[in-house]
Design a protein around this motif. Structure first.
Motif, PDB file in Angstrom:
ATOM      1  N   GLY A  16      20.890  16.548  20.956  1.00 31.19           N
ATOM      2  CA  GLY A  16      20.657  15.529  19.934  1.00 31.19           C
ATOM      3  C   GLY A  16      21.085  15.934  18.542  1.00 31.19           C
ATOM      4  O   GLY A  16      20.683  15.318  17.558  1.00 31.19           O
ATOM      5  N   LYS A  17      21.916  16.979  18.470  1.00 32.84           N
ATOM      6  CA  LYS A  17      22.372  17.452  17.135  1.00 32.84           C
ATOM      7  C   LYS A  17      23.072  16.326  16.375  1.00 32.84           C
ATOM      8  O   LYS A  17      22.774  16.060  15.215  1.00 32.84           O
ATOM      9  CB  LYS A  17      23.331  18.625  17.309  1.00 32.84           C
ATOM     10  N   GLY A  18      24.014  15.659  17.061  1.00 34.92           N
ATOM     11  CA  GLY A  18      24.762  14.593  16.383  1.00 34.92           C
ATOM     12  C   GLY A  18      23.862  13.438  15.997  1.00 34.92           C
ATOM     13  O   GLY A  18      23.916  12.943  14.865  1.00 34.92           O
ATOM     14  N   THR A  19      22.992  13.060  16.909  1.00 38.07           N
ATOM     15  CA  THR A  19      22.063  11.941  16.675  1.00 38.07           C
ATOM     16  C   THR A  19      21.149  12.250  15.488  1.00 38.07           C
ATOM     17  O   THR A  19      21.014  11.449  14.557  1.00 38.07           O
ATOM     18  CB  THR A  19      21.215  11.702  17.942  1.00 38.07           C
ATOM     19  N   ARG A 125      25.846   9.644  28.546  1.00 36.39           N
ATOM     20  CA  ARG A 125      26.531   9.619  27.241  1.00 36.39           C
ATOM     21  C   ARG A 125      27.924   9.028  27.373  1.00 36.39           C
ATOM     22  O   ARG A 125      28.684   9.407  28.244  1.00 36.39           O
ATOM     23  CB  ARG A 125      26.627  11.013  26.648  1.00 36.39           C
ATOM     24  N   TYR A 135      27.178   6.992  22.273  1.00 38.38           N
ATOM     25  CA  TYR A 135      26.241   6.005  22.820  1.00 38.38           C
ATOM     26  C   TYR A 135      25.522   6.624  24.005  1.00 38.38           C
ATOM     27  O   TYR A 135      25.950   7.651  24.550  1.00 38.38           O
ATOM     28  CB  TYR A 135      27.004   4.757  23.288  1.00 38.38           C
ATOM     29  N   ASN A 140      20.772   4.511  23.233  1.00 41.65           N
ATOM     30  CA  ASN A 140      21.423   3.655  22.230  1.00 41.65           C
ATOM     31  C   ASN A 140      22.700   3.081  22.842  1.00 41.65           C
ATOM     32  O   ASN A 140      23.803   3.525  22.581  1.00 41.65           O
ATOM     33  CB  ASN A 140      21.732   4.422  20.929  1.00 41.65           C
ATOM     34  N   THR A 198      14.150  12.294  21.005  1.00 43.73           N
ATOM     35  CA  THR A 198      14.538  12.415  19.596  1.00 43.73           C
ATOM     36  C   THR A 198      13.551  11.670  18.697  1.00 43.73           C
ATOM     37  O   THR A 198      13.146  12.172  17.635  1.00 43.73           O
ATOM     38  CB  THR A 198      15.963  11.864  19.403  1.00 43.73           C
TER      39      THR A 198
HETATM   40  N1  LIG Z   1      17.523   9.081  26.469  1.00 46.03           N
HETATM   41  C1  LIG Z   1      17.698   9.672  25.310  1.00 46.03           C
HETATM   42  N2  LIG Z   1      18.973   9.934  24.902  1.00 46.03           N
HETATM   43  C2  LIG Z   1      19.104  10.542  23.702  1.00 46.03           C
HETATM   44  C3  LIG Z   1      18.015  10.912  22.881  1.00 46.03           C
HETATM   45  N3  LIG Z   1      18.527  11.508  21.747  1.00 46.03           N
HETATM   46  C4  LIG Z   1      19.885  11.503  21.873  1.00 46.03           C
HETATM   47  N4  LIG Z   1      20.227  10.909  23.046  1.00 46.03           N
HETATM   48  C5  LIG Z   1      21.559  10.698  23.609  1.00 46.03           C
HETATM   49  O1  LIG Z   1      21.874  11.890  24.305  1.00 46.03           O
HETATM   50  C6  LIG Z   1      23.277  12.188  24.174  1.00 46.03           C
HETATM   51  C7  LIG Z   1      23.429  13.518  23.465  1.00 46.03           C
HETATM   52  O2  LIG Z   1      23.047  13.358  22.098  1.00 46.03           O
HETATM   53  P1  LIG Z   1      24.001  14.007  20.966  1.00 46.03           P
HETATM   54  O3  LIG Z   1      23.425  13.651  19.620  1.00 46.03           O
HETATM   55  O4  LIG Z   1      25.411  13.637  21.260  1.00 46.03           O
HETATM   56  O5  LIG Z   1      23.757  15.536  21.291  1.00 46.03           O
HETATM   57  P2  LIG Z   1      24.586  16.779  20.733  1.00 46.03           P
HETATM   58  O6  LIG Z   1      23.605  17.921  20.643  1.00 46.03           O
HETATM   59  O7  LIG Z   1      25.312  16.418  19.489  1.00 46.03           O
HETATM   60  O8  LIG Z   1      25.599  17.021  21.937  1.00 46.03           O
HETATM   61  P3  LIG Z   1      26.932  17.939  21.955  1.00 46.03           P
HETATM   62  O9  LIG Z   1      27.893  17.325  20.978  1.00 46.03           O
HETATM   63  O10 LIG Z   1      27.387  17.861  23.363  1.00 46.03           O
HETATM   64  O11 LIG Z   1      26.503  19.323  21.569  1.00 46.03           O
HETATM   65  C8  LIG Z   1      23.877  11.034  23.401  1.00 46.03           C
HETATM   66  O12 LIG Z   1      24.360  10.059  24.322  1.00 46.03           O
HETATM   67  C9  LIG Z   1      22.681  10.467  22.620  1.00 46.03           C
HETATM   68  O13 LIG Z   1      22.856   9.072  22.341  1.00 46.03           O
HETATM   69  C10 LIG Z   1      16.690  10.609  23.347  1.00 46.03           C
HETATM   70  O14 LIG Z   1      15.676  10.894  22.718  1.00 46.03           O
HETATM   71  N5  LIG Z   1      16.595  10.010  24.565  1.00 46.03           N
END
Ligand SMILES: Nc1nc2c(ncn2[C@@H]2O[C@H](COP(=O)(O)OP(=O)(O)OP(=O)(O)O)[C@@H](O)[C@H]2O)c(=O)[nH]1
Ligand SMILES: Nc1ccn([C@H]2C[C@H](O)[C@@H](COP(=O)(O)OP(=O)(O)O)O2)c(=O)n1
Length: 229
Positions: A16-19, A125, A135, A140, A198
């Motif tokens: 969830g780093k990006g989120t 994702r 997404y 989302n 998240t």
């Molecule tokens: N179901 C669910 N999905 C989530 C949640 N938070 C984030 N996501 C989704 O999970 C996926 C990963 O989230 P990112 O924010 O892309 O995670 P990241 O850490 O940036 O991922 P990397 O770029 O692979 O390192 C995305 O599709 C988000 O939309 C949550 O609380 N619940």
């Protein structure tokens, strides 16, 4: 010296780093720096660093430290008068040490998310390659299935988001992240957040940053990021 705030967010793939970075950027007005987006921009622009980085990414390897450092530290030099949050860098101890030699970090957020949650999130994702917009069918979803909300262009899934690829990525993340986490813990700037959602983690991050990010009018001296590598 204008008030400045610089932070890094770390976590395994899908944590969830990006989120969360997007939420922090919007809530606190920080500039979000995504090393992944920056690499993709360089690849799209066919820069020397982008061409070199692509040869590693295509093989599922991390881009070598010296390439990442050469890519990112000049970018940070342009940001000496901005507060920022970096996502995806540093990824190794060498990158962390290179960053430490040029910038004083105020805070590091480390996301600790269970494997099963990561696996589920990444399998759902979908990404718009050109913009990097992310997404999730469960969290989302796009307004139109399979289409980017802004451009209407098709969404894709990354091969390394598949469960069979995640185990290796996660093991590698844990190996390379541990010394970085230990470093920032020793500096007293590490804040770890655990959980599976998240939306439940966000209030804690929000309240931590609300106490850490200087309000208007407060002044603090800070060594700007300078070319020290
Ligand atoms: N179901 C669910 N999905 C989530 C949640 N938070 C984030 N996501 C989704 O999970 C996926 C990963 O989230 P990112 O924010 O892309 O995670 P990241 O850490 O940036 O991922 P990397 O770029 O692979 O390192 C995305 O599709 C988000 O939309 C949550 O609380 N619940
Ligand atoms: N410090 C970094 C940051 C990104 N990379 C690589 C890893 C990925 O294959 C690409 C894109 O990074 P991005 O953070 O968007 O992708 P992942 O978080 O690894 O899913 O760049 C790297 O090798 N070293």
């Amino acid at each position: 010296m204008a008030k400045l705030f610089r932070a890094v967010i770390m976590g395994p793939p899908g944590s969830g780093k990006g989120t969360i970075s997007e939420r922090i950027a919007q809530r606190f007005g920080l500039t979000r720096l995504s090393s992944g987006d920056f690499i993709r921009e360089n690849i799209a622009a066919n820069t020397d660093a982008g061409v070199l980085a692509k040869t590693y990414i295509e093989r599922g390897l991390l881009v070598p430290d010296h390439v990442m450092t050469r890519l990112l530290l000049p970018r940070l030099e342009e940001m000496t008068r901005h507060s920022w949050l970096m996502d995806g860098f540093p990824r190794t101890l060498a990158q962390a040490e290179a960053l430490n030699s040029t910038c004083d970090l105020d805070l590091v957020i480390s996301l600790n998310i269970p494997y099963e949650t990561l696996k589920e999130r990444l399998s759902d994702r979908w990404i718009h390659p050109a913009s990097g917009r992310v997404y999730n069918m469960g969290f989302n979803p796009p307004h139109v299935q399979g289409r980017d909300d802004i451009s209407g262009e098709p969404l894709i899934q990354h091969d390394d988001d598949k469960p069979e690829a995640l185990v290796a990525r996660l093991r590698h993340y844990k190996d390379v992240a541990k010394p970085i986490i230990d470093l920032y813990k020793s500096k007293g700037i590490l804040h770890t957040f655990s959980g599976t959602e998240t939306d439940r983690i966000w209030p804690y991050i929000n309240s931590l940053l609300s106490t850490k990010i200087p309000m208007e009018g407060t002044h603090r001296t800070q060594r700007p990021c300078t070319r020290g590598y």
